[in-house]
Design a protein around this motif. Structure first.
Motif, PDB file in Angstrom:
ATOM      1  N   LEU A 428       0.836  -1.142  -0.106  1.00  0.00           N
ATOM      2  CA  LEU A 428       0.086  -0.074  -0.030  1.00  0.00           C
ATOM      3  C   LEU A 428       0.670   1.114   0.019  1.00  0.00           C
ATOM      4  CD1 LEU A 428      -2.440  -0.948   2.840  1.00  0.00           C
ATOM      5  CD2 LEU A 428      -2.869  -1.026   0.283  1.00  0.00           C
ATOM      6  N   GLU A 429       0.597   2.161  -0.627  1.00  0.00           N
ATOM      7  CA  GLU A 429       1.008   3.508  -0.737  1.00  0.00           C
ATOM      8  C   GLU A 429       0.604   4.193   0.625  1.00  0.00           C
ATOM      9  OE1 GLU A 429       3.024   4.308  -3.221  1.00  0.00           O
ATOM     10  OE2 GLU A 429       3.384   6.257  -2.631  1.00  0.00           O
ATOM     11  N   LEU A 430       1.515   4.760   1.476  1.00  0.00           N
ATOM     12  CA  LEU A 430       1.147   5.289   2.662  1.00  0.00           C
ATOM     13  C   LEU A 430       1.941   6.592   2.859  1.00  0.00           C
ATOM     14  CD1 LEU A 430       0.041   5.402   5.686  1.00  0.00           C
ATOM     15  CD2 LEU A 430       1.815   4.345   6.583  1.00  0.00           C
ATOM     16  N   ALA A 431       1.082   7.625   2.793  1.00  0.00           N
ATOM     17  CA  ALA A 431       1.794   8.986   2.729  1.00  0.00           C
ATOM     18  C   ALA A 431       0.950   9.958   3.898  1.00  0.00           C
ATOM     19  CB  ALA A 431       1.488   9.429   1.541  1.00  0.00           C
ATOM     20  N   CYS A 432       1.898  10.889   4.511  1.00  0.00           N
ATOM     21  CA  CYS A 432       1.272  11.852   5.463  1.00  0.00           C
ATOM     22  C   CYS A 432       1.534  13.276   4.844  1.00  0.00           C
ATOM     23  CB  CYS A 432       1.996  11.462   6.682  1.00  0.00           C
ATOM     24  SG  CYS A 432       1.590  12.575   7.860  1.00  0.00           S
ATOM     25  N   THR A 464      -7.455  -2.126   3.967  1.00  0.00           N
ATOM     26  CA  THR A 464      -7.335  -1.978   2.649  1.00  0.00           C
ATOM     27  C   THR A 464      -6.457  -3.295   2.030  1.00  0.00           C
ATOM     28  OG1 THR A 464      -7.493   0.296   3.052  1.00  0.00           O
ATOM     29  CG2 THR A 464      -6.271  -0.120   0.964  1.00  0.00           C
ATOM     30  N   ASP A 465      -6.849  -3.699   0.909  1.00  0.00           N
ATOM     31  CA  ASP A 465      -6.028  -4.663   0.135  1.00  0.00           C
ATOM     32  C   ASP A 465      -5.102  -4.044  -0.646  1.00  0.00           C
ATOM     33  OD1 ASP A 465      -6.966  -6.401   2.076  1.00  0.00           O
ATOM     34  OD2 ASP A 465      -8.662  -7.115   0.918  1.00  0.00           O
ATOM     35  N   SER A 466      -5.494  -3.002  -1.426  1.00  0.00           N
ATOM     36  CA  SER A 466      -4.855  -2.536  -2.478  1.00  0.00           C
ATOM     37  C   SER A 466      -4.818  -0.990  -2.582  1.00  0.00           C
ATOM     38  CB  SER A 466      -5.065  -3.045  -3.915  1.00  0.00           C
ATOM     39  OG  SER A 466      -6.179  -2.866  -4.203  1.00  0.00           O
ATOM     40  N   GLY A 467      -3.914  -0.115  -3.067  1.00  0.00           N
ATOM     41  CA  GLY A 467      -4.579   1.261  -3.242  1.00  0.00           C
ATOM     42  C   GLY A 467      -3.310   1.862  -2.261  1.00  0.00           C
ATOM     43  N   SER A 468      -4.135   2.882  -1.470  1.00  0.00           N
ATOM     44  CA  SER A 468      -3.210   3.563  -0.583  1.00  0.00           C
ATOM     45  C   SER A 468      -4.159   4.059   0.501  1.00  0.00           C
ATOM     46  CB  SER A 468      -3.132   5.127  -1.338  1.00  0.00           C
ATOM     47  OG  SER A 468      -4.002   5.760  -1.939  1.00  0.00           O
TER      48      SER A 468
END
Ligand code: ADP
Length: 851
Positions: A428-432, A464-468
């Motif tokens: 997963l894309e994890l951004a803050c 969440t299984d895919s995405g962000s």
């Protein structure tokens, strides 16, 4: 008397004048008019007592003539002059408002005179009567309006709506006595079985006094009660003593007071007659008007309203009591839970602690396997108990919030760091994104805030299984105060059904009951977070679309140390004069990097794809202002970051920009490639601001030729922190390679165990507690693919958090890559493995979270 004679025959006129002139007492003056128009003009300016009118004139005919005369002089009596053969028309004229008619000549003076006199008299009487009727009507209307106003006033009075029946009864009897002008007004209510009737309130206007309480036996006046039952609304008695319906009651109440009339209106409630509102008028008999009866009925309805208010009040009271009781019970339950959880926690600590100690001792592999499960279960139980303890503490109000100064971005970065590995593992894309206009230092409870944020982000990753998963922090748009902060966590996960959006914030509630086992959890996290946010003068809510994702919002009110305005004022790296190009297909990542670099003074351009990036870089290179710094996302659709870096390097092999790669999943390979290409450095997503600064500084220093003194000098290192003593399992059949890798890690605190093939590796893994496995893919007995699959299966079976497996392969063919990841590896390194590459990869590995 002055009479206007409207007549066109001069001869007739002469005859008429002749006939009337005899009457001199009072004298009759005749004014002739031979046309209607002439007559109308006279009427407009002169005074007459009566009109003699011929309906057929040269300028008007028939009833129309009469109508026009009446319109001009409505107050004057009109007597019609008619021929015998036109008598029917004259009769019609009388029906239309003429007073009389006389037959034309020869005239009987006396008859004409009498007709005129009676016409004058009748007109006067009619006018009088009309005026009187009009006056009465307006009095009736104003009286009715007055009644209505009083009733409205009463209906809106506090007494009626308060639910206090005795106050309402007093207000009603007083109004009744005043509005209907009666000496006494009283409310009587039946007992349920109608055996008695009790006085709720009696108002006596002469003494201005209320009384209550008298009880009468119903069997004393059976006819009265029967009559009441027969009535639709009110019983109106002209003379209460004579009226058979009211005689029985009046002998007991009216007689001593001097008798008179009574008007009794039924009080109904829930479709039953429950009482009676009595109006007693003393002295002479009285006729009750229909208005008065309507008013009496309306007043009785007020009693019904008051009874309903009373009932509502009583049920509200009962509800309130029930609620208070439930709250008390719930507080007691929470108190109990809190103390039980606390009591359980103490021995649990010992159990978990002892298990940890036991882990350090020599154990047979079977024992170690059992102990691992035991420790994991113990850890889970401890977490659950902690959650319950937290929740009950907040609910009984025992939770004290700290008030210390802390750095908000630090807190967020820590939370992100803890969860980044889990996000990476799921791809997963994890951004803050932290908005630059929030205060950096704040005052509040950092631990509890951390708890909320951690819960929201870990839920987002879990579901969440895919995405962000995107985290954003900004000033609360709804509250214009410096410390009002809104955290938003959005994911592209399974979403939440609309009917569960509110209930997931309740304790032990999960939105996906059927799949709960798959995701795990207790359903307590959000309940705790919600209460914590409320304690911080904020709230939590969620928006979600099933199958598309959820966005949790949490706002809290923090204090801000005096003198502080916004964030990040001490700039540790000055990028003024530097042109930076940010290339990432994720908009939020671009935004974060753009803002962070701009805050350091750089002039930033961001681009979403590799092709566009190369275009942009070329354009700038050909102009006089090339880019000095390029931040490149490794993984982008169509053209990945390495491709872009290659293009840039090819175009400008000597003096290219400093390139920093942004990696996330499968980082080991990406890091290795970053080395091999001799780029400026790498950053692992989600990117911490401090890492960004450090990596860019080191990369710039390198470009300037300044050698790093510490550790791994060839590529900028992201982490200057102390090395973590990772426990590494190497599965490798070649003794040369085993020796090589052992030598690589000799100088480090890492602890290396070796398995000669896959089967041994699986056994070691089951019995040990490793942070990372380096897995050679080609091995005898059991190859790396099989071994990794077996490890993943075992983890699933035992509900364990997946360990990092880095595949070691001879060739990095694309198909191999797919096979490796399919087997369950997280990353791969291509042989021959260089020392610094391996060490850098290990350094980037933060260790495994045992949950
Ligand atoms: P737990 O996650 O331990 O079950 P929580 O109180 O944190 O407990 O969450 C309650 C429920 O809310 C979860 O079980 C899940 O059904 C739902 N939920 C929470 N966050 C999300 C999310 N980001 N996406 C989908 N469902 C969610």
């Amino acid at each position: 008397m002055v009479v206007l004679v409207i007549q066109d025959h001069p001869q007739e006129m002469a005859l008429l004048r002749e006939a009337l002139t005899h009457f001199t007492n009072p004298p009759i003056l005749v004014e002739p008019a031979d046309r209607l128009s002439v007559a109308l003009s006279y009427l407009a300016v002169r005074r007459f007592d009566a009109i003699l009118l011929d309906l057929n004139l040269p300028d008007s005919a028939g009833l129309d003539t009469l109508a026009r005369v009446q319109a001009q002089a409505p107050e004057l009596p009109v007597v019609i002059l008619t021929d015998l053969n036109a008598e029917p028309l004259a009769i019609l004229a009388v029906q239309n408002g003429a007073q009389d008619y006389v037959l034309k000549g020869p005239y009987n003076g006396g008859a004409t005179y009498r007709s005129l006199r009676t016409a004058v008299e009748r007109k006067r009487l009619m006018t009088d009567l009309n005026e009187r009727i009009a006056g009465q009507e307006s009095r009736r209307v104003s009286l009715f309006e007055e009644y209505q106003a009083r009733l409205l006033e009463l209906m809106q009075s506090k007494a009626i709506i308060s639910g206090e029946l005795h106050l309402a009864a007093q207000a009603i009897t007083e109004t009744a006595s005043r509005v209907l002008a009666v000496e006494r007004a009283s409310i009587w209510l039946f007992r349920e079985d109608r055996s008695t009737i009790q006085l709720k309130d009696l108002y006596e206007s002469s003494a201005c006094q209320h009384s209550a309480g008298a009880v009468l036996q119903a069997d004393q006046f059976p006819s009265y009660l029967q009559a009441l039952d027969r009535e639709e609304h009110a019983t109106a008695a002209l003379d209460a003593h004579l009226d058979s319906r009211t005689r029985e009651r009046s002998s007991s109440s009216l007689m001593p007071c001097g008798s008179g009339a009574r008007l009794d209106a039924l009080i109904r409630h829930r479709g039953k007659t429950v009482g009676v509102l009595c109006h007693e008028s003393f002295g002479s008999p009285r006729t009750w008007t229909s208005n008065e009866m309507t008013v009496a009925t309306s007043l009785a309805m007020m009693v019904t309203l008051a009874m309903e208010s009373m009932e509502r009040r009583e049920s509200e009271k009962a509800l309130r009591q029930a609620k208070e009781q439930a709250e008390k019970a719930s507080a007691a339950k929470n108190e109990f839970l809190a103390s039980v959880s606390h009591e359980i926690r103490t021995p649990m600590n010992a159990i978990v602690g002892m298990a940890d100690l036991l882990w350090e001792t020599d154990l047979a592999s079977e024992q170690r396997k059992y102990l691992r499960i035991f420790r994991r279960a113990g850890g889970n139980l401890l977490n659950l108990i902690n959650d319950i303890l937290d929740l009950s503490k907040v609910e009984v109000g025992h939770l004290e919030l700290e008030s210390t100064e802390f750095d908000l971005s630090d807190l967020l970065e820590k939370a992100i760091e803890i969860l980044a590995l889990r996000a990476n593992e799921k791809g997963l894309e994890l951004a803050c994104h932290i908005s630059p206009d929030i205060p950096c230092a704040v005052i509040g409870d950092p631990h509890r805030l951390h708890q909320i944020i951690l819960n929201l982000i870990s839920n987002a990753i879990k579901f969440t299984d895919s995405g962000s998963v995107m985290v954003s922090v900004k000033p609360d748009p709804e509250i214009p105060s410096l410390g009002a902060i809104r955290f938003t966590v959005s994911d592209t996960g399974i979403g939440i059904p609309t009917d569960k959006l509110a209930s997931i914030f309740e304790s032990f509630t999960q939105a996906h009951a059927s799949t709960t086992r798959m995701y795990g959890g207790t359903g307590l996290g959000l309940a705790i977070s919600k209460r914590l946010a409320e304690r911080m003068a904020g709230r939590i809510w969620v928006e979600s679309t099933l199958g598309e994702g959820s966005t949790f919002h949490c706002c809290v009110q923090l204090a801000v140390p005096s003198g502080q305005t916004t964030t990040h004022n001490n700039i540790p790296l000055d990028l003024h004069g530097i042109r930076a190009l940010v290339v990432d297909d994720h908009a939020i990542n671009r935004l974060i990097l753009h803002e962070s670099l701009a805050a350091l003074g750089a002039e930033v351009t961001d681009i979403a794809s590799g092709h566009d990036a190369i275009e942009e870089w070329r354009r700038a290179a050909e102009s006089s202002r090339p880019y000095q710094l390029v931040l490149l996302d490794c993984r982008m659709p169509e053209m990945d970051g390495f491709h872009v870096a290659e293009e840039i390097k090819r175009a400008d092999p000597s003096q290219g920009p400093t390139i920093v790669m942004l990696t996330s999943r499968h980082w080991a390979d990406d890091i290795a490639r970053t080395y091999d290409m001799g780029l400026g450095g790498y950053l692992i997503k989600p990117i911490r601001r401090s890492d960004l600064i450090q990596t860019i500084s080191i990369a710039f220093d390198r470009a300037k030729g300044i050698q790093q003194t510490a550790g791994f000098s060839s590529v900028a290192s992201t982490h200057q922190t102390e090395l973590k003593a990772l426990r590494i399992l190497l599965a490798e059949d070649s003794t040369d390679n085993q020796m090589l890798i052992r030598a690589y890690v000799k100088q480090t605190p890492y602890c290396l165990d070796i398995a000669d093939h896959g089967a041994i590796a699986v056994e070691r893994f089951k019995a040990g507690d490793y942070d990372l496995i380096l897995m050679d893919m080609q091995m005898p007995v059991m190859n790396g693919y099989e071994a990794t699959r077996a490890i993943r299966a075992w983890e699933q079976e035992h509900n364990l958090f997946p360990i990092q497996v880095i595949a070691l392969t001879a060739q990095a063919l694309k198909e191999d890559g797919v096979k490796i990841f399919d087997a369950g590896c997280d990353a791969h390194l291509t042989k021959p493995i260089k020392k610094h590459t391996l060490l850098e990869v290990l350094r980037a590995c933060k260790g495994r979270h045992i949950s």
